[in-house]
Write an enzyme that holds these catalytic residues in place. Sequence first.
Site, PDB file in Angstrom:
ATOM      1  N   ASN A  73       0.835  -1.200   0.000  1.00 53.11           N
ATOM      2  CA  ASN A  73       0.000   0.000   0.000  1.00 53.11           C
ATOM      3  C   ASN A  73       0.864   1.241   0.000  1.00 53.11           C
ATOM      4  OD1 ASN A  73      -0.350   1.811   2.660  1.00 53.11           O
ATOM      5  ND2 ASN A  73       0.382  -0.233   3.238  1.00 53.11           N
ATOM      6  N   CYS A 134       6.047   3.431   8.606  1.00 54.20           N
ATOM      7  CA  CYS A 134       5.551   3.541   7.230  1.00 54.20           C
ATOM      8  C   CYS A 134       6.683   3.924   6.274  1.00 54.20           C
ATOM      9  CB  CYS A 134       4.430   4.560   7.153  1.00 54.20           C
ATOM     10  SG  CYS A 134       2.896   3.877   7.784  1.00 54.20           S
ATOM     11  N   CYS A 376      21.098 -38.616  -0.943  1.00 54.29           N
ATOM     12  CA  CYS A 376      20.123 -37.765  -0.256  1.00 54.29           C
ATOM     13  C   CYS A 376      20.792 -37.073   0.928  1.00 54.29           C
ATOM     14  CB  CYS A 376      18.927 -38.581   0.220  1.00 54.29           C
ATOM     15  SG  CYS A 376      17.721 -37.586   1.125  1.00 54.29           S
ATOM     16  N   CYS A 382      12.291 -32.219  -1.841  1.00 52.51           N
ATOM     17  CA  CYS A 382      11.273 -33.106  -2.420  1.00 52.51           C
ATOM     18  C   CYS A 382       9.994 -33.085  -1.580  1.00 52.51           C
ATOM     19  CB  CYS A 382      11.805 -34.528  -2.559  1.00 52.51           C
ATOM     20  SG  CYS A 382      12.448 -35.231  -1.035  1.00 52.51           S
TER      21      CYS A 382
END
Lengths: 452, 441
Positions: A73, A134, A376, A382
């Site tokens: 925004n 902000c 692995c 995975c």
Amino acid sequence: MADLSINFAGIKAPNPFWLASAPPTNSGYQIMKAYDAGWGGAVWKTLGMPTINVSSRYGATNYGSRRMAGFSNIELISDRPLEDNLREMREVTKRFPNHATIASLMVDTQAEWNDIIKQVEDAGAKGIELNFGCPHGMCERGMGSAVGQDPVALKAIVEWVMDAANIPVITKLSPNISHITDPGLAAVEAKTDAISLINTVKSIVGIDLDTYAPYPVVDGKGTNGGYCGPAVKPIALHMLKDLAQHQLIKGTPISGIGGIETWRDVVEFILLGATSIQVCTAVMHYGFGIVREMEEGLHKFMDDKGYKTIYDFTGKALPNVTEWKHLNLKSDMKAKINEDKCIGCDVCYIACDDAAHQAIKLPTEGRIPSIIEENCVGCNLCSLVCPVENCITMERVDDGSEHVTWDELTLADKIPDTWNDDRAGGKGHFVPEPMEAMANKRKDRSGERNKQ
Amino acid sequence: MAEYKRPVNEQEFNENFKQKKPLMNDTQAFYESSRCLFCYDAPCMEACPTGIDIPLFIKQINTGNTEGAAKTIYDANWMGNACGTICPTGVLCEGACVYNNQDVAPLLIGRLQNFATKSVIDANTKMFAAGEDNGKKVAIIGAGPAGISCACELRTLGYEVDIFEAKANPSGLTVHGIAPYKISNEEVLAEMKFLQSQLGYNIKYNTSITSKEQLQEIESNYDAVFIGVGLGATAKLNMTGENLEGVVGAVEFIEELRMKHADVSIAKNVVVIGGGNTAMDAASGSARLGADAVTLAYRRSKEDMGAYDFEYNLAVGAGVNGLFNASPLEIVGNGKVEGVKFIKTESINGKLSTIEGSEFTVPCEMVIKATGQAKQGSFFELIDGLEIDNKTRVKVNKNTNQTTNPKYFAGGDAINGGAEVVNGAYDGKLAANGIHEWLMK
């Protein structure tokens, strides 16, 4: 049944679910509606000086069919007359005396701070939140994130506020900084009652491919926005952790903000040390009703675990968040594919082969892949890409008896000096030769087809 | 019990023959395309006879690149829009979708395909261009799926192409032989116009090639010939009563249905004889035209039917009654059909035998024979050196679709004995590349 009520730095609320200072808290109407729906508190949209907003104001990052995975925004602080906001605040605090109605403030000079603090206290605000976050618009005028990014200025303003305020003060921090503990510490040194974080992240959510203007587009131009929504939650959790683990900050109550939408998000923020949470984007997407799911889920979690109040599990994950150098190098995970559940999409195969460690192979018949154990490394990829619930699981294969960390190796002057060190984790893994990558040389099915 | 009222105008006809796979809107396509897993070496793609890169075109739809999606589809299949609608997707791409393996609804691939192709057809987006003229000419016999696909591909390769078509419309089976609820004539012809207007092949309609003289002329005027003749009329049953008024062939019935819609006459009681997909279309069509009772009679068991299950279920849903293990003996009547006399059958060790004394008659005023189409053997005999197999299928080289007469290539029903539009589309494209390879040698 668990008690969800909180006392946050002296601000009491029936539950920890607060609305963040944002468009959903722009008026007394919205806040009353939220309280009626079950919210325990609301931080009023930032009050300050007269300003003007632009049209349009919001942009979003969608992912697949999901809208607003991230939201941006460029709206400024409240552009409604201060007297209207104060009159409505008076009505809300009178009608809901036990709710945490908090005034978010952003002004410039010490005189302005003194003046506005007095006014919101008179209107019955239960606390003040300082908008130092902000990252658009107001920061160009030396406010908002311009303060949040400057710990010296931040500390000075918090000191002004602490002198003037008679109600609890929450300092809201900007994530647009390298070390969140710098402004966090400045706020604590200035004796803030509490901290909230994160405000929005500086962002450009996209570009219009016809006009080449960034979203949201205002007459052919755009500016950086403040990014929030589910996409920023990991950033928020990390910064929350940094503050909650800091020796000089950790006693200060923290209100967690950033992509919170479900009860799981709420529990995660509490586990990392938050004792209230604030929500904006989820309400902008689904309305105030989403609090029902959060509340019921939090209740169930607490009942299942036997917690009476949220303080029973506040910060419980903090001891487990450590530095990489303290992780056990001997822990060994392997992926396991449930062949009965596998649907044969082979997304895991291609993810592993193209982007990880070539540890999944395809059968010559059918489509059910299998793990090449020696390759692995237990990276999780995975199991993360697998579209089937609980199909690929990560199983621990070491017996837990060995524990070695990089820190320990360093202290003992035993860090590896060869590439083949047993402790390094890469031993025994094979990598195919580069030429095997070419389509007509590959051994998988598509390679076979290419050869034909 | 009839499920459908007799349609008396186009609007009622369209209601009874409502499209089974209606066009998706943008929102449907967006959400549906979001579900694709982008499988590696995707099974849907392998299941597609034309090998369309389905995960790619679905991803392209999802990213707002509908034109790119259409391009992906047409790159593999010149009948892209027709196939999206009429392909038996449940047994091809959608049947192969991995979601089926966890009982999650498979991607609606056919409808997504249509979403992409229909959008470029409707907008007449410029997608294709003929290749640079290479000075060679190819004749195509039959403007069916195989012939059209062959023509499109050849045009991109720079050939001049003339198609000789016996009927007045292109696309063969697509516009003449498929039930109207699968695709409308407008939709089929729009794709045909889209392709022809961009690629520029010529079609000579109402031009049957039936003599050796015609073929000799073609041979002397063209560098190669593609045979895409499809199948013939409904085959004869050679049964008593076959010539009675009220006995029609399924192919002819469906063609009439496609062309005349509500103006096609239907009897109160209809018997459809056969167990293939055409029989299902004829039975469904009869029911949707408002027949009171439609009996689908097949001489073997339900499980033995050649039709896809979903086609049979569709017919049953339209109110058709299945009659199995009933072999027709004769069509009875006096000038007009009055019924079909059957005898019950049983299958013992796979061998079908009739049960003595089990004859019975189903009264009806209309019989639709869906017992296969005549082969084009007499046409094939006109071509020197053209070998056919024992099922009257033209023998071809599987990699090029070249026949045993090197100047002739063939595809579609002429080589497979009768299959789907998508098979014809594949064959035509393959043959075009075979022709190109042969002529450029």
